[in-house]
Design a protein around this motif. Sequence first.
Motif, PDB file in Angstrom:
ATOM      1  N   PHE A 102       0.796  -1.165  -0.014  1.00 20.20           N
ATOM      2  CA  PHE A 102      -0.007  -0.189   0.175  1.00 20.20           C
ATOM      3  C   PHE A 102       0.929   1.467  -0.084  1.00 20.20           C
ATOM      4  CE2 PHE A 102       0.094   1.908   4.356  1.00 20.20           C
ATOM      5  CZ  PHE A 102       0.943   0.983   4.964  1.00 20.20           C
ATOM      6  N   LEU A 103       0.288   2.204  -0.497  1.00 18.08           N
ATOM      7  CA  LEU A 103       0.953   3.508  -0.586  1.00 18.08           C
ATOM      8  C   LEU A 103      -0.254   4.506  -0.675  1.00 18.08           C
ATOM      9  CD1 LEU A 103       3.705   5.259  -0.993  1.00 18.08           C
ATOM     10  CD2 LEU A 103       3.334   4.992  -3.420  1.00 18.08           C
ATOM     11  N   ALA A 104      -0.110   5.640   0.096  1.00 23.50           N
ATOM     12  CA  ALA A 104      -1.185   6.729   0.173  1.00 23.50           C
ATOM     13  C   ALA A 104      -1.017   7.556  -1.012  1.00 23.50           C
ATOM     14  CB  ALA A 104      -1.079   7.707   1.222  1.00 23.50           C
ATOM     15  N   THR A 105      -2.170   8.106  -1.830  1.00 21.61           N
ATOM     16  CA  THR A 105      -2.290   8.894  -2.865  1.00 21.61           C
ATOM     17  C   THR A 105      -2.839  10.176  -2.921  1.00 21.61           C
ATOM     18  OG1 THR A 105      -4.356   7.490  -3.156  1.00 21.61           O
ATOM     19  CG2 THR A 105      -2.157   6.820  -4.365  1.00 21.61           C
ATOM     20  N   ALA A 132       7.349  -6.930  -5.446  1.00 18.71           N
ATOM     21  CA  ALA A 132       6.563  -7.918  -4.813  1.00 18.71           C
ATOM     22  C   ALA A 132       6.410  -8.938  -5.615  1.00 18.71           C
ATOM     23  CB  ALA A 132       5.305  -7.341  -4.631  1.00 18.71           C
ATOM     24  N   ARG A 133       6.057  -8.465  -7.082  1.00 22.78           N
ATOM     25  CA  ARG A 133       5.744  -9.722  -7.918  1.00 22.78           C
ATOM     26  C   ARG A 133       7.127 -10.555  -8.404  1.00 22.78           C
ATOM     27  NH1 ARG A 133       1.694 -10.653 -11.672  1.00 22.78           N
ATOM     28  NH2 ARG A 133       3.133 -12.308 -12.168  1.00 22.78           N
ATOM     29  N   GLU A 134       8.203  -9.935  -8.012  1.00 22.19           N
ATOM     30  CA  GLU A 134       9.378 -10.834  -8.174  1.00 22.19           C
ATOM     31  C   GLU A 134       9.408 -11.991  -7.122  1.00 22.19           C
ATOM     32  OE1 GLU A 134      12.362  -7.308  -9.847  1.00 22.19           O
ATOM     33  OE2 GLU A 134      12.534  -7.991  -8.052  1.00 22.19           O
ATOM     34  N   LEU A 135       8.858 -11.588  -5.987  1.00 19.96           N
ATOM     35  CA  LEU A 135       8.827 -12.709  -4.951  1.00 19.96           C
ATOM     36  C   LEU A 135       7.577 -13.420  -4.599  1.00 19.96           C
ATOM     37  CD1 LEU A 135      10.561  -9.924  -2.454  1.00 19.96           C
ATOM     38  CD2 LEU A 135      11.531 -11.801  -3.706  1.00 19.96           C
ATOM     39  N   CYS A 136       6.375 -12.802  -5.366  1.00 21.54           N
ATOM     40  CA  CYS A 136       5.100 -13.623  -5.062  1.00 21.54           C
ATOM     41  C   CYS A 136       4.273 -13.351  -6.222  1.00 21.54           C
ATOM     42  CB  CYS A 136       4.509 -12.854  -3.805  1.00 21.54           C
ATOM     43  SG  CYS A 136       2.992 -13.714  -3.159  1.00 21.54           S
ATOM     44  N   ASP A 137       3.431 -14.330  -6.917  1.00 24.72           N
ATOM     45  CA  ASP A 137       2.871 -14.503  -8.237  1.00 24.72           C
ATOM     46  C   ASP A 137       1.542 -13.352  -7.577  1.00 24.72           C
ATOM     47  OD1 ASP A 137       4.330 -15.713  -9.304  1.00 24.72           O
ATOM     48  OD2 ASP A 137       3.302 -17.736  -8.961  1.00 24.72           O
ATOM     49  N   ASP A 138       1.068 -13.607  -6.317  1.00 21.62           N
ATOM     50  CA  ASP A 138      -0.184 -13.001  -6.104  1.00 21.62           C
ATOM     51  C   ASP A 138      -0.007 -11.679  -5.325  1.00 21.62           C
ATOM     52  OD1 ASP A 138      -2.876 -12.182  -5.264  1.00 21.62           O
ATOM     53  OD2 ASP A 138      -3.451 -14.026  -4.439  1.00 21.62           O
ATOM     54  N   VAL A 139      -0.129 -10.566  -6.178  1.00 24.74           N
ATOM     55  CA  VAL A 139       0.296  -9.289  -5.336  1.00 24.74           C
ATOM     56  C   VAL A 139      -1.011  -8.274  -5.358  1.00 24.74           C
ATOM     57  CG1 VAL A 139       1.418  -6.996  -5.636  1.00 24.74           C
ATOM     58  CG2 VAL A 139       2.382  -9.159  -6.124  1.00 24.74           C
ATOM     59  N   GLU A 140      -1.501  -7.733  -4.256  1.00 23.66           N
ATOM     60  CA  GLU A 140      -2.555  -6.467  -4.259  1.00 23.66           C
ATOM     61  C   GLU A 140      -1.730  -5.237  -4.046  1.00 23.66           C
ATOM     62  OE1 GLU A 140      -5.614  -7.663  -1.740  1.00 23.66           O
ATOM     63  OE2 GLU A 140      -6.260  -5.902  -1.220  1.00 23.66           O
ATOM     64  N   PHE A 141      -2.448  -4.411  -4.798  1.00 26.70           N
ATOM     65  CA  PHE A 141      -2.190  -2.782  -4.370  1.00 26.70           C
ATOM     66  C   PHE A 141      -3.403  -2.095  -3.677  1.00 26.70           C
ATOM     67  CE2 PHE A 141      -1.802   1.486  -5.767  1.00 26.70           C
ATOM     68  CZ  PHE A 141      -0.374   1.814  -4.989  1.00 26.70           C
ATOM     69  N   SER A 142      -2.922  -1.167  -2.818  1.00 29.04           N
ATOM     70  CA  SER A 142      -3.919  -0.587  -2.156  1.00 29.04           C
ATOM     71  C   SER A 142      -3.461   1.055  -2.114  1.00 29.04           C
ATOM     72  CB  SER A 142      -4.155  -0.470  -0.900  1.00 29.04           C
ATOM     73  OG  SER A 142      -5.104  -1.701  -0.778  1.00 29.04           O
ATOM     74  N   PRO A 143      -3.968   1.874  -3.101  1.00 33.46           N
ATOM     75  CA  PRO A 143      -3.791   3.310  -3.004  1.00 33.46           C
ATOM     76  C   PRO A 143      -4.416   4.136  -1.602  1.00 33.46           C
ATOM     77  CG  PRO A 143      -5.503   3.071  -4.563  1.00 33.46           C
ATOM     78  CD  PRO A 143      -5.225   1.707  -3.951  1.00 33.46           C
ATOM     79  N   ARG A 148     -10.361   9.948  -1.035  1.00 30.30           N
ATOM     80  CA  ARG A 148     -10.037  11.398  -1.223  1.00 30.30           C
ATOM     81  C   ARG A 148      -8.947  11.726  -2.038  1.00 30.30           C
ATOM     82  NH1 ARG A 148      -9.165  13.804   5.056  1.00 30.30           N
ATOM     83  NH2 ARG A 148      -7.744  11.840   4.886  1.00 30.30           N
ATOM     84  N   THR A 149      -8.657  10.866  -3.019  1.00 25.06           N
ATOM     85  CA  THR A 149      -7.725  11.192  -4.022  1.00 25.06           C
ATOM     86  C   THR A 149      -8.359  11.891  -5.343  1.00 25.06           C
ATOM     87  OG1 THR A 149      -6.228   9.349  -3.154  1.00 25.06           O
ATOM     88  CG2 THR A 149      -5.713  10.297  -5.381  1.00 25.06           C
ATOM     89  N   GLU A 150      -7.783  12.615  -5.904  1.00 23.60           N
ATOM     90  CA  GLU A 150      -8.193  13.268  -7.112  1.00 23.60           C
ATOM     91  C   GLU A 150      -8.280  12.173  -8.126  1.00 23.60           C
ATOM     92  OE1 GLU A 150      -5.515  13.981  -5.622  1.00 23.60           O
ATOM     93  OE2 GLU A 150      -4.667  16.007  -5.836  1.00 23.60           O
TER      94      GLU A 150
END
Length: 525
Positions: A102-105, A132-143, A148-150
């Motif tokens: 995760f990373l805030a946006t 993350a994909r180099e280490l694991c096939d299943d990756v989730e990303f959270s902004p 409250r992001t444009e």
Amino acid sequence: MAADPDRVLIFDTTLRDGEQAPGCSMTRPEKLRVARALADLGVDVIEAGFPAASKGDWESVQAVAREVQGPVICGLARCNREDIELAARALSDAPRRRVHVFLATSAIHRQYKLNMAEEEILRTAVEGVRRARELCDDVEFSPEDASRTELEFLAQVVEAAIEAGAGTVNIPDTVGYTVPDEFAELFRYLRKNVRGIERIRLSVHCHDDLGMAVANSLTAVVAGARQIECTINGIGERAGNCSLEEVVMALKTRTAFFNVSTGIQTTRLYPTSRLVSSITGMPVPRNKAVVGENAFAHEAGIHQHGVLRHYSTYEIMRPEDVGLSRSHLILGKHSGRHAFRDRVRALGFELDEAELNQVFEEFKALADKKKELFDGDIEALVMRVEGSAAGPWMLLELETHTASDGAATAKVRLRHSDGRLVERTAQGDGPVDASFKAIEGATSIGAMLRKFEVRAVTEGEDAQGEALVTVEYNQRTYRGASVSTNIVESSTKAFLEVINRIELAATGGRAREERAGAQSAAKAT
Ligand code: KIV
Ligand code: ZN
């Protein structure tokens, strides 16, 4: 995206976001017990923790990854190499695993928390997902703080994360700020404007600051989300997260409206809710939807009359569907082991022989004091066996005397697992205060009492009283609970449970430090 477009995955984050709620921290064995219950419940993904947060978190995630079969086991990571590598390592023994980056946006987070420009956010997100994909096939990303992001910037980040290899993109309403119409619009916007979005699973993660976490999650499903992130009893940061039992029962009860399904065994909802409540010491409000004590109680005569004619007059779900198979069958001291075991099973609990024997002994002792035992009594007994923080201190004896002016004396005799026997007498303002002071003296642990509640577990004059104690110790909150027909005894045992949790946390911490020291020494040689 996965084969069945109408299947909504249930991603449980009780062990991560839920555990972040003040006073809800769990020990490793407790986390394992909850994780196994979640697997039995049929959740698709268990977010087992945030491995970079502490060595204890890392070890708990590893233990769940090693020991819990069925669901995908997930670990959270900030968007940096160290976090991601720690998470991947903790998860490496899980047959099915996921790294959640995760990373805030939002502008607010970019400016005040991260001090990063949009370009930098985009680059960091892409680098994080790629690593993350180099280490694991299943990756989730959270902004983080997506709601409250444009919109345009959010779409750019989501597109970049998909290109970098995220298979799930989760849209969090981190501060519980959005409202259903606006949130649905956000999902529609992303689905229309993000290239590649049809290839991935869209997820939703809502907080309950304005009481809309469930409504916002449901509206996201209508707008295309196919994973819901939620917690048992809705526990979590501040006002909590989307409640698993509520969102699942809404989808099930209103199938014709939502046209989607989940893999949840709904009859496990009530026992799982009780287990988490008992382990965290966080009571479920009586009027809580689906799993609250009053959720299926009809008080008004006109309602009772209707329900007796046909349940559908005032009930939209059956109590049995959520695992609440209450009956008017009352057990007593002449009830045998078979009848007791059947009732325990009917209430949704699976105990092994040793646990059943222990609860049955306690049942017999209670039946000597109390003529009739209701389902609530049996649940309370099982919960104490399943959920209490065992040892190191055990109460052997408690004696209290109260004078007519309220001044009281309490004597406690305790045994420590290292073999010590300690006896202390203390004076206090009433018997509960006196026994707490005697325990503090005996264990040499002084905690600041923050909250003390007693409530009846069932009806009747001889109902058991459940005591809940919340204390603060070294800037952390600890809770304990216990039941007995004698409220001084239940209060004393609840306080002793708190002391046990404090001591377990301290000695666990010491053990971890010693192990960490040994590991770094080993690395250095
Ligand atoms: O609320 C939030 O934004 C989170 C993220 C880490 C998904 O918990
Ligand atoms: Zn959250």
